[in-house]
Design a protein around this motif. Structure first.
Motif, mmCIF file in Angstrom:
data_model
loop_
_atom_site.group_PDB
_atom_site.id
_atom_site.type_symbol
_atom_site.label_atom_id
_atom_site.label_comp_id
_atom_site.label_asym_id
_atom_site.label_seq_id
_atom_site.Cartn_x
_atom_site.Cartn_y
_atom_site.Cartn_z
ATOM 1 N N PRO A 106 47.159 48.286 102.136
ATOM 2 C CA PRO A 106 47.251 47.204 101.145
ATOM 3 C C PRO A 106 47.825 47.609 99.799
ATOM 4 O O PRO A 106 48.216 46.742 99.012
ATOM 5 N N THR A 107 47.903 48.918 99.519
ATOM 6 C CA THR A 107 48.401 49.340 98.203
ATOM 7 C C THR A 107 49.593 50.295 98.295
ATOM 8 O O THR A 107 49.968 50.893 97.292
ATOM 9 N N ARG A 108 50.186 50.431 99.478
ATOM 10 C CA ARG A 108 51.300 51.376 99.595
ATOM 11 C C ARG A 108 52.299 50.874 100.643
ATOM 12 O O ARG A 108 51.909 50.366 101.698
ATOM 13 N N VAL A 109 53.588 51.037 100.324
ATOM 14 C CA VAL A 109 54.646 50.618 101.236
ATOM 15 C C VAL A 109 55.673 51.736 101.371
ATOM 16 O O VAL A 109 55.738 52.662 100.560
ATOM 17 N N ARG A 110 56.467 51.632 102.450
ATOM 18 C CA ARG A 110 57.598 52.538 102.637
ATOM 19 C C ARG A 110 58.869 51.694 102.690
ATOM 20 O O ARG A 110 58.997 50.786 103.503
ATOM 21 N N LEU A 111 59.802 52.014 101.810
ATOM 22 C CA LEU A 111 61.109 51.370 101.812
ATOM 23 C C LEU A 111 62.075 52.228 102.605
ATOM 24 O O LEU A 111 62.144 53.445 102.392
ATOM 25 N N GLU A 168 58.362 56.031 99.523
ATOM 26 C CA GLU A 168 56.984 55.540 99.596
ATOM 27 C C GLU A 168 56.465 55.368 98.172
ATOM 28 O O GLU A 168 56.630 56.255 97.334
ATOM 29 N N VAL A 169 55.833 54.237 97.923
ATOM 30 C CA VAL A 169 55.372 53.960 96.569
ATOM 31 C C VAL A 169 54.142 53.052 96.614
ATOM 32 O O VAL A 169 53.989 52.241 97.534
ATOM 33 N N ASP A 170 53.268 53.226 95.619
ATOM 34 C CA ASP A 170 52.103 52.353 95.513
ATOM 35 C C ASP A 170 52.521 51.004 94.933
ATOM 36 O O ASP A 170 53.457 50.917 94.129
ATOM 37 N N ILE A 171 51.839 49.982 95.353
ATOM 38 C CA ILE A 171 52.103 48.635 94.843
ATOM 39 C C ILE A 171 50.787 47.989 94.416
ATOM 40 O O ILE A 171 49.702 48.408 94.842
ATOM 41 N N ARG A 172 50.917 46.993 93.563
ATOM 42 C CA ARG A 172 49.738 46.219 93.202
ATOM 43 C C ARG A 172 49.277 45.440 94.436
ATOM 44 O O ARG A 172 50.082 44.795 95.101
ATOM 45 N N PRO A 173 48.000 45.498 94.726
ATOM 46 C CA PRO A 173 47.513 44.764 95.901
ATOM 47 C C PRO A 173 47.514 43.263 95.643
ATOM 48 O O PRO A 173 47.419 42.815 94.496
ATOM 49 N N GLU A 191 60.918 42.118 96.127
ATOM 50 C CA GLU A 191 59.991 41.530 95.166
ATOM 51 C C GLU A 191 58.659 42.275 95.154
ATOM 52 O O GLU A 191 57.576 41.682 95.217
ATOM 53 N N LEU A 192 58.754 43.603 95.064
ATOM 54 C CA LEU A 192 57.561 44.445 95.041
ATOM 55 C C LEU A 192 57.106 44.689 93.607
ATOM 56 O O LEU A 192 57.915 44.852 92.698
ATOM 57 N N ASN A 193 55.803 44.727 93.419
ATOM 58 C CA ASN A 193 55.230 45.070 92.114
ATOM 59 C C ASN A 193 54.727 46.505 92.219
ATOM 60 O O ASN A 193 53.575 46.754 92.577
ATOM 61 N N VAL A 194 55.618 47.443 91.932
ATOM 62 C CA VAL A 194 55.314 48.846 92.208
ATOM 63 C C VAL A 194 54.524 49.481 91.081
ATOM 64 O O VAL A 194 54.572 49.056 89.925
ATOM 65 N N LEU A 195 53.794 50.550 91.427
ATOM 66 C CA LEU A 195 53.011 51.331 90.477
ATOM 67 C C LEU A 195 53.417 52.787 90.597
ATOM 68 O O LEU A 195 53.380 53.366 91.685
ATOM 69 N N GLY A 196 53.816 53.382 89.487
ATOM 70 C CA GLY A 196 54.116 54.795 89.506
ATOM 71 C C GLY A 196 55.467 55.113 90.112
ATOM 72 O O GLY A 196 56.279 54.236 90.406
ATOM 73 N N GLN A 197 55.709 56.396 90.309
ATOM 74 C CA GLN A 197 56.981 56.883 90.825
ATOM 75 C C GLN A 197 56.938 56.999 92.353
ATOM 76 O O GLN A 197 55.893 57.321 92.931
#
Length: 486
Positions: free
Chosen positions: A10-15, A109-114, A84-90
């Protein structure tokens, strides 16, 4: 460019991003230009070396590496915006395929706002302390004012509790006098606890000219945390004389003519203070209830960063100013390292959840921040920081922190919306109407900030909200007594 998104949790995706080689042209041109300015080749003027010569002399791989490093942030940002990702951090970027003249493939791979669903919060009920001002409260307030107007006069007798003594101090560690451990003419009220541990017992019973030596742990200076032998010499003993509690005192200490009027004003001021405390308590407890209603997954990397930030601020700023280290701080607090770690993690989790939930409410309720609200908040923050409003505003602007302040105000307004819909009762069972508070939103901001603070770490400023906001932004952008204390 083509991109796809895979949800890892829920808080991480891979592009996954595929870039046709022709889209690297601008970056390749920039790479050749940069290398041209950095190297020299005999027979060619600086900056005029042909691309084929650079390839021969320095290798096509060096050019590709420079071009890819230049292009990745742009393609990553395009992929984030497209999804349309709301990413957090690098992001953590991995180049999976690079074929010269063909393609560039990479993953990020980056964290996103849940995604958060805010349920109906209108049924929240909390209990707060009732506003009660007793005669004892008023007596204490007036007595504190009376203490401020106490007079002192030298006496020729031994010092006792409540007396004001003037002393000279000398601190030794390992029989060596500390350079910053000597002070003269220090005024100290016996029993106030405002100087060194052990000094009360040492000076009581001494007359002017008397001296004593006692052991005390230094709380600051060059030998902070070490035990010192402190020699104290009394040069004067003075008795404190309190003014009589009568109309004459009221006229001396206030704008009132009678003691009765002074006591009535004290009652009013104490009631106002307790009303403010009651409103703050209501907002804190409503926030607790709100967080219980919402399922908020917390990005692990963001959490670890927040924990580390809190520890760093505590150890290197707050404790450093007090001359303490973490082990000594934990000893004073009576906590184990495990308890400290647990509390810090819990506070960090709460701070991040608070921001996520209130930010979602800001969006859901379509709340905006106007210039007047921002200015008022800036004035309060300036006051708490010890800076003038102009200095604080300049620091905020130069540090690019205006969006952070806007976020704080917006979250305060969001919390105020929830509080307004909640049922608040005092311990007497009476409904508390917070609508009469002139600074409901301001207090909501304070409560939202406090909720993100570690309990022992600080009372204001640098909270979890700041850390999460900074991560969000990064992801989107790429006195005498002090001397004797050592």
């Amino acid at each position: 460019m083509k991109s796809a998104v895979e949800t890892l949790n829920p808080t991480r995706v891979r592009l996954t991003v595929e870039v046709p080689f022709e889209e690297l042209k601008d970056s390749l041109d920039a790479a050749y230009k940069k290398i041209n300015q950095q190297v020299t080749v005999k027979g060619f003027r600086k900056g005029k070396i042909p691309a084929r010569v650079i390839d021969q002399r320095f290798g096509r791989g060096a050019v590709l590496e420079e071009a890819v490093n230049d292009a990745l942030p742009k393609f990553y940002t395009e992929a984030v915006n497209e999804a349309e990702l709301n990413v957090l951090g690098q992001p953590e970027v991995d180049i999976t395929e690079l074929k010269d003249g063909d393609t560039l493939n990479f993953t990020a791979e980056v964290d996103i706002r849940p995604e958060i669903q805010i349920p109906d919060y209108s049924g929240i009920e909390v209990e707060v302390d009732a506003i009660e001002v007793t005669d004892e409260d008023i007596d204490k307030s007036v007595e504190q004012l009376r203490e401020r107007f106490a007079a002192t006069s030298p006496v020729e007798r031994a010092a006792g509790d409540g007396d004001v003594v003037t002393v000279d101090l000398e601190a030794k560690v390992d029989d060596e006098v500390l350079e910053d451990g000597v002070a003269s003419g220090v005024s100290y009220t016996i029993g106030s606890g405002e100087l060194l541990d052990g000094i009360d017992d040492a000076v009581k019973g001494l007359e002017a000219g008397g001296e004593a030596t006692f052991a005390s742990e230094l709380k600051g200076g060059s030998a902070a945390g070490r035990e010192a032998q402190v020699t104290v010499k009394v040069t004067q003993v003075a008795a404190r004389e309190l003014p009589e509690l009568d109309d004459e005192f009221a006229q001396l200490a206030s704008e009132f003519d009678t003691l009765e009027e002074l006591r009535a004003d004290s009652r009013k001021r104490l009631a106002n203070m307790k009303q403010y405390d009651q409103a703050t308590q209501a907002q804190e407890r409503v926030l607790e209830k709100l967080l219980e209603l919402v399922e908020v997954p917390v990005p692990e990397k963001l959490l670890e960063d927040e924990i580390n930030t809190r520890k760093h601020n505590l150890e290197h700023h707050q404790l450093g100013q007090m001359g303490l280290d973490l082990p000594k701080y934990l000893e004073i607090q009576g906590k184990t390292e495990e308890e400290f770690e647990t509390e810090t993690r819990e506070a960090a989790v709460k701070g991040i959840k608070t921001q996520f939930v209130l930010d979602e409410l800001v969006k859901q309720e379509k709340l905006n921040v106007n210039q007047e609200e921002l200015t008022e908040h800036l004035m309060r923050r300036a006051a708490s920081s010890g800076m003038s409003p102009d200095q604080f505003a300049q620091a905020v602007v130069e540090g690019g922190q205006v969006p952070l302040l806007v976020g704080e105000v917006a979250r305060g307004k969001a919390l105020a919306v929830v509080v307004e819909s909640a049922t608040v009762k005092d311990t007497n069972g009476e409904i508390v109407d917070l609508d009469d508070e002139d600074e409901t939103e301001a207090e909501g901001t304070d409560a939202a900030e406090a909720a993100g603070d570690a309990a022992e770490a600080k009372a204001d400023a640098a909270d979890a909200t700041d850390s999460a906001d900074k991560a969000d932004k990064a992801g989107k952008a790429d006195e005498g007594a002090e001397k004797t204390e050592g």
